[in-house]
Scaffold this active site. Sequence first.
Site, PDB file in Angstrom:
ATOM      1  N   ASP A   1       0.678  -1.356  -0.103  1.00  0.00           N
ATOM      2  CA  ASP A   1       0.079   0.143  -0.059  1.00  0.00           C
ATOM      3  C   ASP A   1       0.659   1.276   0.103  1.00  0.00           C
ATOM      4  O   ASP A   1       0.607   2.395  -0.659  1.00  0.00           O
ATOM      5  CB  ASP A   1      -0.992   0.145   1.338  1.00  0.00           C
ATOM      6  CG  ASP A   1      -1.965  -1.039   1.386  1.00  0.00           C
ATOM      7  OD1 ASP A   1      -2.234  -1.626  -0.070  1.00  0.00           O
ATOM      8  OD2 ASP A   1      -2.427  -1.145   2.226  1.00  0.00           O
TER       9      ASP A   1
HETATM   10  P1  NDP Z   1       0.771  -3.849   3.037  1.00  0.00           P
HETATM   11  O1  NDP Z   1      -0.018  -4.479   3.966  1.00  0.00           O
HETATM   12  O2  NDP Z   1       0.126  -2.908   2.091  1.00  0.00           O
HETATM   13  O3  NDP Z   1       1.282  -4.819   2.135  1.00  0.00           O
HETATM   14  C1  NDP Z   1       2.161  -6.128   2.599  1.00  0.00           C
HETATM   15  C2  NDP Z   1       2.623  -7.097   1.544  1.00  0.00           C
HETATM   16  O4  NDP Z   1       3.620  -7.929   2.243  1.00  0.00           O
HETATM   17  C3  NDP Z   1       1.520  -7.826   1.337  1.00  0.00           C
HETATM   18  O5  NDP Z   1       0.960  -7.471  -0.133  1.00  0.00           O
HETATM   19  C4  NDP Z   1       1.954  -9.191   1.222  1.00  0.00           C
HETATM   20  O6  NDP Z   1       1.766  -9.657  -0.255  1.00  0.00           O
HETATM   21  C5  NDP Z   1       3.400  -9.226   1.468  1.00  0.00           C
HETATM   22  N1  NDP Z   1       3.908 -10.021   2.444  1.00  0.00           N
HETATM   23  C6  NDP Z   1       3.202 -10.693   3.474  1.00  0.00           C
HETATM   24  N2  NDP Z   1       4.055 -11.720   4.039  1.00  0.00           N
HETATM   25  C7  NDP Z   1       5.386 -11.653   3.264  1.00  0.00           C
HETATM   26  C8  NDP Z   1       6.239 -12.688   3.408  1.00  0.00           C
HETATM   27  N3  NDP Z   1       6.570 -13.435   4.299  1.00  0.00           N
HETATM   28  N4  NDP Z   1       7.247 -12.239   2.409  1.00  0.00           N
HETATM   29  C9  NDP Z   1       7.098 -11.372   1.396  1.00  0.00           C
HETATM   30  N5  NDP Z   1       6.063 -10.470   1.415  1.00  0.00           N
HETATM   31  C10 NDP Z   1       5.101 -10.762   2.259  1.00  0.00           C
HETATM   32  O7  NDP Z   1       1.999  -3.313   3.772  1.00  0.00           O
HETATM   33  P2  NDP Z   1       2.739  -1.920   3.784  1.00  0.00           P
HETATM   34  O8  NDP Z   1       3.870  -1.927   4.902  1.00  0.00           O
HETATM   35  O9  NDP Z   1       2.949  -1.378   2.347  1.00  0.00           O
HETATM   36  O10 NDP Z   1       1.530  -0.941   4.392  1.00  0.00           O
HETATM   37  C11 NDP Z   1       1.027  -1.126   5.613  1.00  0.00           C
HETATM   38  C12 NDP Z   1      -0.647  -1.024   5.489  1.00  0.00           C
HETATM   39  O11 NDP Z   1      -1.052  -1.203   6.841  1.00  0.00           O
HETATM   40  C13 NDP Z   1      -1.072   0.457   5.298  1.00  0.00           C
HETATM   41  O12 NDP Z   1      -2.265   0.413   4.313  1.00  0.00           O
HETATM   42  C14 NDP Z   1      -1.427   1.021   6.429  1.00  0.00           C
HETATM   43  O13 NDP Z   1      -2.343   2.074   6.428  1.00  0.00           O
HETATM   44  C15 NDP Z   1      -1.712  -0.082   7.188  1.00  0.00           C
HETATM   45  N6  NDP Z   1      -1.764   0.229   8.737  1.00  0.00           N
HETATM   46  C16 NDP Z   1      -0.500   0.512   9.216  1.00  0.00           C
HETATM   47  C17 NDP Z   1      -0.372   0.786  10.488  1.00  0.00           C
HETATM   48  C18 NDP Z   1       0.798   1.048  11.360  1.00  0.00           C
HETATM   49  O14 NDP Z   1       0.803   1.819  12.361  1.00  0.00           O
HETATM   50  N7  NDP Z   1       1.731   1.300  10.700  1.00  0.00           N
HETATM   51  C19 NDP Z   1      -1.565   0.658  11.502  1.00  0.00           C
HETATM   52  C20 NDP Z   1      -2.897  -0.011  10.830  1.00  0.00           C
HETATM   53  C21 NDP Z   1      -2.758  -0.094   9.577  1.00  0.00           C
HETATM   54  P3  NDP Z   1       2.007 -11.459  -0.449  1.00  0.00           P
HETATM   55  O15 NDP Z   1       0.809 -11.855   0.428  1.00  0.00           O
HETATM   56  O16 NDP Z   1       1.733 -11.546  -1.781  1.00  0.00           O
HETATM   57  O17 NDP Z   1       3.166 -11.883   0.168  1.00  0.00           O
END
Ligand code: NDP
Length: 462
Positions: free
Chosen positions: A388
């Site tokens: 994201d």
């Molecule tokens: P995202 O949640 O947008 O994306 C994380 C990506 O990591 C996924 O698309 C997933 O794809 C991939 N992933 C998961 N596990 C693994 C793994 N073991 N190895 C490789 N890839 C992996 O994360 P971002 O950090 O970009 O964004 C954070 C989001 O969380 C934002 O939308 C934010 O608003 C929200 N948020 C953040 C908070 C905070 O305080 N930081 C609090 C609440 C919400 P795949 O499954 O294909 O591997």
Amino acid sequence: MRTAISLAYLVAAVLFIVGLKQLSSPKGARNGNFIAAAGMVIALVATLPLLNFTSAGVTIILIGIVIGTAVGAVGARMVKMTAIPQMVALFNGVGGGAAALVAVAELLRMGQHPAFTEAFPSIFSIVIGSISFAGSMVAFAKLQELMTGTPITYPGQQVVNGILAAAIFGFVIAVLAVASVPFSFIALMVLALVLGVAFVLPIGGADMPVVISLLNAFTGLAVAASGFTLNNFALIVAGTLVGASGSLLTKMMSDAMGRSLANVLFGAFGKSHAGAAAIAGKEGRSVRSGSAEDIGTLLAYSQRVIIVPGYGLAVAQAQHAARELAELLERRGVEVSYAIHPVAGRMPGHMNVLLAEANVPYEQLKEMDEINDEFKNADVALIVGANDVVNPSARNAPGSPIYGMPILNADQAKNIIFMKRSMRPGFAGIDNDLMYDPKTVMFFGDAKDSLTKLVAAVKAAA
Ligand code: NDP
């Protein structure tokens, strides 16, 4: 004696403020914690002379200090980094509950018909402290997966919550005006506990860090109110600092997510994730994927690489592998930095904490505003488990749930390597056009495994 105690409280207050200031940079955060904790010890020790040492209450207080210290120290040492949000929820809830109980004790001590100015802070503390306690417990249960993390909603929910809030208001008036009603504040407390639960139920598990930050502010206010009740300067200062910093953090997190606080609290974000996940990546567009060897060679011959860590890096515990790759590249003369989005991961400062744990030099961690102009000069944006926070629809798709969220300009780099396990979306549950960008090469797999492969590939590059 009173003057000495007031002076000690003043020193404690200064230490709280200096500690908080230190927490604003990863470099000073560890010291900030120590400084603020030292302030808390001084405040505690300074309070002891106020106790009547002959009373039985002292034994109870000492037992409380021993139990609290043991639970706090053991809990903090044993908790996994990924479980920090729920630990904060738990500790925060206990703080709110304690403030409410102190207020109950004070109301009982005041007896019937206390003066309005005396009773009001206690009533305030009971309401806000109870909401914070109950809400934090639900947040804990959601994050610990003791209950579903998806928003629990039903028709007319906000109306019911509104009626609860109105009933609490009515009871406050009743308790203040007709304080002779014995124990009427118990009903007030029960209503506030119910509201705390009802308030957090419709909020999705992943939004919990924002809610916890807000409840943290509530606890701070309840503690400050207790300070007024007890006429304790240290509690007023500490509570106000927690209230103010919790409120600011809540606002900053909502802004960084591109959402209003009302949307976080009442939007039931995450309710439709399953559906969103199903449509993501199904538009028949093709993506390019690359091999570790090709990407290793690209990295090895780059001049400037920006690593964009995200939630997937935390899930995979890939921070050490990321540092190893960065060090390897630096030894080859490549300039490496990490772009830190304020809400990357799932809790405030998530990436800073993980990368600091892996001993990544603080100078390499660049905040979003600091690094965003540098992407256009970077040869590679290496996106490790982020999604994201680099999604261009935040800029150019007005209907998108993340439209307006400030993002990292990874799309401006000359090459983009997107590391994740699949085409699945991130937290917001929406497709990411960056994966289909002609400059992007997908490198599928667990982030830690993939980084380890890249380390080997860079080593193998001539
Ligand atoms: P995202 O949640 O947008 O994306 C994380 C990506 O990591 C996924 O698309 C997933 O794809 C991939 N992933 C998961 N596990 C693994 C793994 N073991 N190895 C490789 N890839 C992996 O994360 P971002 O950090 O970009 O964004 C954070 C989001 O969380 C934002 O939308 C934010 O608003 C929200 N948020 C953040 C908070 C905070 O305080 N930081 C609090 C609440 C919400 P795949 O499954 O294909 O591997």
